[in-house]
Structure formats: C-alpha cells, structure tokens
Design an enzyme around this catalytic site. Structure first.
Site, short mmCIF file in Angstrom:
data_model
loop_
_atom_site.label_atom_id
_atom_site.label_comp_id
_atom_site.label_asym_id
_atom_site.label_seq_id
_atom_site.Cartn_x
_atom_site.Cartn_y
_atom_site.Cartn_z
N CYS B 258 3.07 -91.02 -25.76
CA CYS B 258 2.34 -89.95 -25.06
C CYS B 258 1.11 -89.52 -25.85
CB CYS B 258 3.26 -88.77 -24.80
SG CYS B 258 4.12 -88.25 -26.28
N GLY B 429 3.33 -76.79 -29.07
CA GLY B 429 3.02 -75.40 -29.42
C GLY B 429 2.75 -74.45 -28.26
N PHE B 430 2.08 -73.38 -28.61
CA PHE B 430 1.85 -72.33 -27.61
C PHE B 430 0.98 -72.83 -26.47
CE2 PHE B 430 2.38 -69.64 -31.58
CZ PHE B 430 3.74 -69.47 -31.37
N GLY B 432 1.00 -75.68 -25.20
CA GLY B 432 1.82 -76.54 -24.33
C GLY B 432 3.18 -75.92 -24.02
#
Lengths: 423, 540
Positions: B258, B429-430, B432
């Site tokens: 990914c 993180g934030f 995502g």
C-alpha cells in the site's frame, strides 16, 4: 445470613433433606447456590465462589456452558427424550462419536443410563453375562454410585444404612495398589470383572502406583476376568488425555463415563462395551431398558461435550492449568509444610492432603469463606478434592491460589494453634 | 463399518458457538503469554531467532504459495519481503530491550516492560505471509501471544505458515499456543475475537472496513488506513534515477504494497525528459485512448476491479487490448485532473501509475494534498529532489507521516530502502483516523510500569541493578502420578525437534468429523468480502 436464606433453609429441612441441610450448616458451609456461570457460583445471598468441586467433573466445561445451552435449546426444536425401544438418531450418533474416541479399538457399542450408578449396573450386568460368572472385585473404599449393584461394589458407608450391602459374597473388596491381593482375588477364575476407578475419587484420589493398573489388567487377562474402567471422574481430558486409563496404558473391556459427559446440562451416562462383552445386545437387546437412559436431548449435549473437549486448545489449557496450579500449590505446601503434607495429582485431578484426620474440612470451610468452593473426600477427610475446570482462565487460577493460601493458613491455625512451625 | 462423527443439530453459526470458539483460543493465548512473561531476554531471543530462521528458510515456499492462492503479486518479490520480515526485521530491533527493567538514575525512574498480552492480528490478502511473519516476530520479541486472523483469500498459505512458525517457536522453548491462527475465518467469528475482553490489542492491517471494525470493537486497536501515495518529481531531481526508482517501486510485487506510488506529479519543464527516462526503465506511456480503456477496466461502477489487483503490467495491457512491449514493467496513464472526477487519481494496487503535469511547485504540492484528500491520508508520499527547501515544504504540507526522498516508495515507506522501521503495518495516524502515526514496531506492543521517586534531593534513589524481576522460565511440568516417568515435578527442556507440537496435533481427536464451529467460506462470500473491502478503500 439473610432472613430469606434462613427461611429457605428451614423449608429445605422441612421438605427436602433435613439431615443434609443441617450437616452443611454444622460444617460452616451455608451455601445455597443460586446463579451460576462459567466456574463461578453465586450463593443466594450474593457471595461469589470459584468452583473447584465441579461435582466430580460434571462442570468440566463450566456451569451453563453457552455452547451446551445452545445445542440443548436448538435440539428441543426437533427432539425430546425419544422412545427407548427404537433405533434413535441421537443415540446412534453419540455411540459412534464415543466409539471414535474410545480407549480400545474393539469398543463398539454404547449402552445408556441416566446416571453413573445405573451405568455401573449395566457394566456389571454386561460383564456377568459375557463371563457367565457373578463375582465382582472392587477396591476397598471405592465409590461407584448408589444403585443396586454399584452400591454393593462400593464402600459400605452407603449400603449398610439401607440394609443393602452384599451378603452373598459376590462382591469382593481388596486394597488399592496391591497386586498380590488382586491376584488372590482372581486366582480361582470365578470373577466376572474387576471394576476400577482409574483414580479413586471419593477416597481422596490415592494415585495408582506405577505399573499397578496395567498389572491389574494383566491379571484380569490371566484369570479370565473383564476389566471395567470407571472413568466417571477421570475421563474427558481431566488427566490430559481423553481417558485417564489411556495414560496408564490400560485398554479396558468395558468403560463407564458419566458426570462430565452430561455437560452438567442434561443427565446422561454411557457404558462403552467391547465386541467380546456385548453378546447380550445381540442375544436379547430388550434385556436392559431405560426410559430416560440415553435421552436424545442428553445425547446431543454429550456429543457437543465430546467435540469441545477434543479441541486442541483444550489439551493445551489443561496442561497450563495443571502445571500452573501445581507450581503454586508447591509454594503453599512449602509455607505450611507441617499441615499441608501432600499433593496427589494427575492433570486437573488433584487431592490436597492435610496432616489431620479431618484436615480437609476446616480447609474447605475457610476456602468457602474466602470465595472458593472445594469439597473434602467423603471416604478420606484428610484429603481435599481439588478439581479445577478444563477451561479455567489464568485469572481464576491465580485467584484460586491466592485464596487457598489464606484458607490453608487459617485452617492450620485452627487445628494446630500457634504451635511453632517445625520448619 | 467405521464410526462417523456427525452433527444432528448444527449450532456452528450461532453467536454462542462463535463466542465460545474465540474465548477458547484467546484463553489459551492468555495462558501462553502469562507463561512467556516468565522468560528472560536470552530465552526470548532464542525463540525469536528460531522463528526468524524458519521464516527465512521457507521464504520461497510461501511466496509461491501466496501468489498461487491469491493471484496477487510476484513470487520473487514476495520471497524478498518474506526474507526481510525475518532477520533484517529482528536485527533492526535486536539491541532494544523489551524485557529487562531500564533504570534512569538522573530522573530517579525505573521502567519495567509489561507486554500487552494477547494480540489479535488481522492480515491482508495482498501481503499475507510477510505481514504474518512481521507481526509474529514483533509479538515474540515482546513476549506477547498472537492470534492471527488471515484474510480468507489467503487462508490456506497463512494457516500452513502460522502453524509451521508455531511449531518452530515451541521447538525453541516457547509456551504452547503462543502463536495461533483462526483456521476458518469469517466476519462474525472475527468480530467475536475483536470484541472479546480477553483480547489486549488488535493489530489491524487490511481493508478499511476491517480497520474501522477493529476501532469499533471496544478493545485497544492499532489500525492503518489505505494508501494513495503521491510522488513528486521536482526539477531539482536526478531525473534518470528518479525514473528508475519509481519503475522499480511500482513494479515491485506488482504494487500490492500500500506504500506504492499512485500518482506521479511533475513539472512542465521536465515532463518530456521524465517520460523518456521512464520509458527507458520499462514504463509504457499510454495514449489518451489507452488511458480511457484502462480507466474503464480498473474502475467499475462499484469500485476498483479486484481482478487487476497485483497483476503484472503486460497482463493488464492484454486485458485492455493495449499492445505493449513484452518487457513492460509499468503502465503510465497521463491524467489532466486530480480529484473525484478522475478515478485514476485514486489508489491502484497494480502497476498502473497516473501521471500529472503542473506548471509550478505550488501547484504540485496542492495536487499532492488533493490526491491524499481522496484517499490515503496519513500514509505515504515520495519526492525526488535535491533542493531541501522543496523537500521541507512538500513534507510539511502533504498530510502523511512518511515522505520518502530519492527512493522507491513501496520499499522505502516500509523501511526496506530507508532507515525507517521495517514494517508491513504503516501507521496512518490522526490524518488517517488511526491511533498511531509511525511504522508499527515491537515498542508499540509493550507498556512500561514506571517506578517514580520523590524528586526532592533529600529522598535518595534506590539501587535497582540486578534486582529482577525473577525470570523463572517455563513452568515445571506437573506430575501425572503413577504414569511411568512422570511422577515427580521436572522442568521442561525445550525439545530439539518439533515433536511436542506435532504430537499435540496428532494425538487430538481420533475422528475426522466435522469441526462445526469453523465454517468454510464459499467462493461467492470470498469475492464479496474482497470487493467490499476494496470498494470501501477506494470510494472515498
């Protein structure tokens, strides 16, 4: 104790069993079990107890195991007890499931009872038919149940009162772990069968010495007696294998399983019968009957119980539980070495031995006060029966040890006072 | 006639059966981790190294098996990934100590590591074996038990690999059950694992739906979102090297990581030069018509075409009727827009790279932000440049937690061609909607108990060197009284062979009857599941 519990106990004495109800009060165990879940019992006044009695393995998989509840509920949409005269789907299916995991390859048939005693009676009748002999050899202080023949095979503690002990010398009792006595009993070739609890439970789990059980089996072969394994308390993975007799290298001719096979959910007990002992099933299949024995709902629960105990995770759990508890018990024993003097163990079958002729009773009482339920051995009250479940969590195991240490300390103090410890 | 074990009343799909199945596996894992926490560092690392060796030795076998079973990726690249998830991963963390207490005299603090306990690890179909390897190694390094929930599309290779590694671990002395795998995963069963109070942490790598489910489970979770990496080739870049690295990355394992580049953004002034360089390294630049065919092929009305995931460039071109040289490694599709109206600006887990040209850097950065707004927030981005000011501006503006410079992004973000932590689970993180923004490593699987002294100088700090905790090692085996040779307690010596584990398996049920609580997944359900996951990942 709450007023409602006091009232209830009065009613229990009045309508159920005055002697038993009172005896528990006298022993300081005022337990009236209400809710129950997993390995936890809840007294009607709300006290929680971790169950290491399990009624001899009846609750191996915990109280009200969700899968057993589910299978029983789902089963009721299709089945009831069934008609015991006819071939029945569930009875045959369970018989096949048992044959597939039997401790001997020629164990083919299963006969059904509604409880362990009745199953023992079937086993003894089967052996008598197959051998055309009447004598039964059992172990002194053995316990096989309360029905006609089972009662006579056991200690007279339970038969004399009812004037039901053996008086025709058909039931011979000999000491455990004594092959000479066994040979003497069998030598005349007039014995139909030897019946052995693989580990005598009610007698406090004295452990068979190395070679004893295979020795008994050899003697049976030599003197034409059948070997009946009573695996009611030791089977179903409690010793780390499906049947304890497998661990000792014994292939029985007839085997009885009860208690745990019911999942604690629907009464059932089973007699596994080898081809060579099963003659009566061909000669006269109607010779033994039991309306409730092998009730089809019970068979469904038993099949699920068998499937669960054979999962690989269960074997792994049993090893962890027995190793972990033993390590903890050894430490407690070291701390109270003048009182807690021995551990008898095979898997999660355990007997804790105390240095007083009724030493297990105060331990039981203090355990009860400290949230653990374990029972003393009726026929040897020095020994506390310590029977954790197959699926016990690490958390509960740790709780049991923590509480046991407290209880052993208190019981020691009660019995031995402030006497200096001899270590 | 042989006895058959059969089911008269099937309760296998009931919530009670699913819950009990999860409970049993997790209960065993709890026991295993509790015992494992008695092990010292050298015993632990011996197990880690034995498992790494088993991973390494079987890298080819499971690479082939994974490609055969899933149809995704390239065996040689998968083998490399499997190898990277063995010793290179272990060596990256070898000098870190997750087992002994750490003493900070200056701050008068002692830190004692406390493993999470039982980790439930969801693994994807695209990188099935490497992700399993990676999560198992991290769990073992920190003395956690791990239960793998494999993607149904890669079930068979995952079950075989995890059982092989479990045997290797037990052979090296690990507690039985320290590595388990859900043999017949299905969504209701996995949900039971995720929400069980016996689960300490969920490590979720996979489709967005599963990651969101992990976060909704009520248990602590570390999940990662989908990627959609922009790569900016700046005028200050070495264009030839940039092209080579991009083609290497985009063709690596057919873009199933990914972290692969999704959209290339570059400047008008170097457009022609970059195209030529890309072609030189095996890229095929599509015409507008060919791009349109690819667009229709890759994106259906309901989302990304699962058939194209992890396929090679030539196969995709053939499916689209595009004639390309046989050595073509990636397909490049020029696009004039970025955003919801241009489907090719979304994530593409196949060697198709969208290509977008802008007049200046400001627009390039704005487009990179837009790409990540579609999908892939918090994940990865790459830049090829030598001007640090551009790199800084790009990195501080795009909403990701790793910006790979002058390296292939597939391998770079995963820590294999950069000095980032090697990982197959990339914290988003934030940005995502994840709890963690780093590449996930073993340090995330322990918490620390801190002994903290009064900071007043009159209170002196104690001497904690060599004070423990006590590492008692494996539990002594309890006696089986009366069974020859097992009547007295003895300590388990780790067996030399894997017989202990296999013995456990083979001495199980004698019947080969149905395991009613483990249901087979039908092909149809499988397809639906994968499609749903991809759709969820791509529709944003």
């Amino acid at each position: 104790m709450s007023q409602s519990k006091l009232d209830f106990l009065e009613r229990s004495k009045e309508f159920w069993n005055p002697g038993k109800t009172q005896a528990w009060q006298d022993m300081g165990v005022d337990l009236v079990i209400d809710r129950r879940e997993g390995y936890h019992l809840y007294d009607m006044d709300g006290q929680r107890l971790i169950d290491v009695h399990l009624n001899g393995g009846t609750y191996n998989l915990g109280h009200r195991n969700p899968e057993l509840i589910e299978v029983l509920k789902a089963g009721m949409d299709r089945f009831d007890m069934g008609n015991h005269h006819f071939p029945a789907l569930a009875r045959t299916a369970l018989a096949e499931a048992l044959a597939a995991c039997a401790p001997a390859s020629d164990m083919k048939y299963t006969a059904y009872a509604s409880g362990g005693g009745e199953a023992i009676d079937i086993a003894l009748k089967t052996a008598r038919h197959a051998s055309q002999k009447k004598k039964i050899v059992s172990i002194a202080k053995a316990y096989h149940g309360h029905t006609g023949l089972a009662l006579k095979a056991g200690d007279d503690r339970f038969s004399k009162l009812f004037l039901s002990e053996d008086t025709s010398d058909e039931f011979i009792q000999i000491p455990f772990n004594d092959l000479n006595a066994m040979e003497d009993a069998l030598r005349r070739r007039d014995v139909a069968a030897v019946i052995m609890e693989t580990i005598p439970a009610t007698y406090g789990f004295p452990m068979p010495e190395e070679g004893y059980l295979p020795g008994v089996k050899k003697l049976c072969e030599r003197y034409d007696a059948f070997y009946i394994a009573d695996e009611v308390q030791t089977g179903l993975m409690r010793c780390g294998e499906m049947w304890a007799c497998e661990k000792y290298g014994v292939e029985p001719d007839i085997m009885v399983t009860g208690k745990g096979i019911s999942g604690g959910m629907y009464p059932i007990a089973c007699v596994l019968i080898s081809e060579k002992c099963g003659g009566w099933l061909k000669q006269d299949g109607f010779a033994h009957m039991s309306t409730m024995g092998g009730a089809e709902l019970g068979c469904l629960v038993a099949m699920k119980t068998l499937e669960i105990v054979q999962r690989p995770e269960v074997r792994s759990m049993v090893n962890f539980i027995s190793d972990y508890l033993r390590a903890g018990l050894d430490k407690i024993m070291a701390a109270y070495a003048d009182f807690f003097i021995g551990i008898r163990q095979h898997g999660v079958v355990m007997g804790l031995v105390f240095n007083h002729e009724e030493g297990a009773k105060p331990v039981m009482r203090h355990l009860y006060k400290n949230g653990v339920w374990a029972i003393f051995s009726t026929l040897d009250p020095r020994v506390l029966q310590f029977k954790p479940g197959l699926l016990l969590s690490q958390e509960d195991a740790e709780e049991i040890l923590r509480r046991l240490e407290i209880a052993v300390g208190l019981a020691r103090e009660e019995i031995m006072g402030n006497r200096r410890r001899s270590f | 006639m042989e006895p058959q074990v059969r089911n008269l009343v099937d309760i296998s799909t009931s919530p009670a059966a699913l819950r009990s199945c999860a409970d049993l596996v997790l209960g065993r894992a709890q026991w295993a981790t509790q015992v494992f926490q008695r092990y010292d560092r050298s015993a632990t690392m011996a197990i880690v190294d034995a498992v790494a060796q088993a991973i390494h030795d079987n890298a080819q076998k499971y690479a082939d098996w994974a490609v055969e079973e899933t149809g995704f990726g390239v065996p040689a690249d998968k083998k490399l990934k499997n190898e990277l998830s063995a010793f290179p991963l272990v060596d990256y963390y070898r000098d870190e100590d997750f087992i002994n207490p750490q003493i900070d005299i200056g701050r008068k603090i002692v830190k004692i590591p406390r493993p999470a306990g039982v980790i439930v690890a969801l693994t994807p179909a695209t990188n099935p074996i490497s992700t399993i390897n990676y999560k198992i190694i991290m769990a073992l390094m920190t003395r956690n038990a791990i239960v793998i929930s494999p993607h149904p599309a890669a079930r068979a290779c995952c079950v075989d690999a995890a059982e092989m590694l479990a045997r290797a671990a037990v052979s090296a002395g690990a507690p039985d059950g320290i590595i388990q795998i859900i043999e017949q995963p299905n969504i209701p069963l996995i949900e039971e694992f995720m929400k069980s109070p016996k689960t300490s942490l969920i490590l979720a790598t996979g489709g967005d739906a599963m990651v969101r489910a992990a976060y909704s489970s009520s248990n602590p979770a570390m999940g990662v979102g989908p990627g959609n990496a922009p790569v900016f080739v700046d005028s200050s870049a070495d264009i030839s090297k940039a092209a080579e690295r991009i083609v290497d990355s985009k063709s690596f394992d057919n873009s199933v990581l990914c972290t692969n580049e999704s959209v290339l953004v570059t400047l008008t002034q170097i457009d022609k030069q970059l195209r030529r360089a890309l072609e030189g390294y095996g890229a095929y630049i599509c015409s507008d018509e060919e791009t349109e065919v690819l667009r229709r092929f890759l994106f259906h009305a309901k989302g990304f075409n699962v058939e194209a995931v992890g396929r090679d460039a030539v196969w995709i071109a053939q499916e689209c009727g595009i004639r390309v040289p046989v050595k073509t490694r990636i397909l490049v599709t020029p696009i004039t827009q970025i955003g919801v109206e241009e489907r090719l600006s979304k994530e593409k887990l196949c060697p198709v790279l969208a290509y977008h040209v802008v007049p200046n850097r400001t627009q390039a950065i704005a487009q990179a932000r837009a790409i990540l707004r579609l999908t892939g927030a918090g994940h990865s981005a790459a830049i090829h440049a030598t001007d640090e000011r551009v790199i800084m501006e790009y990195a501080s503006t795009v909403e990701v937690y790793r910006v790979i410079v002058n390296a292939p992004s597939s391998q770079g973000s995963a820590g294999f061609q950069t000095n980032l932590a090697p990982a197959f689970t990339i914290g988003t993180g934030f940005f995502g909607r994840s709890s963690i923004g780093e590449n996930i490593g073993p340090q995330h699987l322990v918490h620390w108990t801190r002994i903290a002294y009064n900071k007043d100088p009159s209170e002196t700090f104690g001497h904690f060197e060599n004070l423990g905790p006590e590492f008692a090692g494996p539990l002594p085996q309890a006696p089986a009284d009366g069974v020859p040779g097992s009547s007295s307690p003895k300590t388990i010596v780790p067996p030399n062979s894997s017989s202990e584990f296999t013995g456990l398996k083979s001495s199980g049920p004698k019947s080969s009857g149905p395991k009613p609580y483990r249901e087979e997944f039908s092909r149809e359900e499988l397809r639906k599941l994968i499609a749903e996951e991809l759709r969820a990942a791509l529709k944003r």
